[in-house]
Design a protein around this motif. Sequence first.
Motif, PDB file in Angstrom:
ATOM      1  N   CYS A 150     -15.973 103.948  63.191  1.00  7.65           N
ATOM      2  CA  CYS A 150     -16.158 105.271  62.588  1.00  7.65           C
ATOM      3  C   CYS A 150     -15.623 105.368  61.159  1.00  7.65           C
ATOM      4  O   CYS A 150     -15.972 106.304  60.437  1.00  7.65           O
ATOM      5  CB  CYS A 150     -15.502 106.338  63.459  1.00  7.65           C
ATOM      6  N   VAL A 153     -18.059 105.822  58.241  1.00  7.93           N
ATOM      7  CA  VAL A 153     -18.661 107.116  57.900  1.00  7.93           C
ATOM      8  C   VAL A 153     -17.841 107.774  56.796  1.00  7.93           C
ATOM      9  O   VAL A 153     -16.633 107.959  56.933  1.00  7.93           O
ATOM     10  CB  VAL A 153     -18.723 108.038  59.136  1.00  7.93           C
ATOM     11  N   TRP A 156     -18.792 113.422  57.503  1.00  8.04           N
ATOM     12  CA  TRP A 156     -19.247 113.886  58.813  1.00  8.04           C
ATOM     13  C   TRP A 156     -20.043 115.177  58.642  1.00  8.04           C
ATOM     14  O   TRP A 156     -19.545 116.153  58.092  1.00  8.04           O
ATOM     15  CB  TRP A 156     -18.053 114.134  59.738  1.00  8.04           C
ATOM     16  N   ARG A 164     -22.016 111.133  68.446  1.00  8.38           N
ATOM     17  CA  ARG A 164     -22.935 109.985  68.457  1.00  8.38           C
ATOM     18  C   ARG A 164     -22.232 108.715  67.996  1.00  8.38           C
ATOM     19  O   ARG A 164     -22.380 107.650  68.603  1.00  8.38           O
ATOM     20  CB  ARG A 164     -24.152 110.271  67.563  1.00  8.38           C
ATOM     21  N   TRP A 165     -21.469 108.819  66.931  1.00  9.21           N
ATOM     22  CA  TRP A 165     -20.771 107.646  66.419  1.00  9.21           C
ATOM     23  C   TRP A 165     -19.681 107.179  67.392  1.00  9.21           C
ATOM     24  O   TRP A 165     -19.481 105.977  67.579  1.00  9.21           O
ATOM     25  CB  TRP A 165     -20.169 107.959  65.047  1.00  9.21           C
ATOM     26  N   THR A 166     -19.001 108.123  67.988  1.00 10.22           N
ATOM     27  CA  THR A 166     -17.967 107.755  68.960  1.00 10.22           C
ATOM     28  C   THR A 166     -18.593 107.049  70.157  1.00 10.22           C
ATOM     29  O   THR A 166     -18.066 106.040  70.647  1.00 10.22           O
ATOM     30  CB  THR A 166     -17.199 109.001  69.430  1.00 10.22           C
TER      31      THR A 166
END
Length: 213
Positions: A150, A153, A156, A164-166
């Motif tokens: 993450c 990124v 955010w 979604r990224w997690t």
Amino acid sequence: SENAAVAQALLDNLVGRGLDPAVCRLFIIDGAKALSKAIRNTFGRDTPIQRCQVHKARNIAERLPKSLQAGVRKALRQAWELDDADKAEKLIRNLARRLERDAPGVSASILEGLDEILTVTRLGLPVELRRSLACTNIIENMNGTVRRVCRNVKRWQDAAMALRWTAAAMLEAAKGFRRLKAHKQLPSLRRALAAHQDRNAINHDLEQQAVAA
């Protein structure tokens, strides 16, 4: 507080997605009071919560002079290795008393959350399984992977993007998952939790009868 609201929202979300709050589970946490409170609010006041012994020992040692750190760590390890929870608690309380003069703040810290630091011992779990379940190490690798993925990124957009990224990071971490070292002893955890739930059900019935009388 904000932390309490976030912790409660997390658990409410899990329950809303199908996690049955009536099932007795062992929760292993890093010591966050807000999370502990939210767990008890959601799953019951008698829910077994194990505070991470690694975090606890580290937090205590960091507040001690170097000359005392090794001895205190050794005493804590000795307590956590005992099969008898009452003896372990007595050893920890004795340690806190010895530190009252030299490090009074640390002495109080040792006793803080004592009811949650020996949960796996009070459940009567085998020592090998206790070592695996007495700390949050089993998820630290996954947390590290989530942070690593993450950090790419830069901005955010919204909460959905964060989820979604997690999720993607957790799928990446899952590739490296291994069995718990003491996985063959997990049936003993199930039996211990069932016995714990039965005992507390009886205690609640007795309390209600006493109130009615």
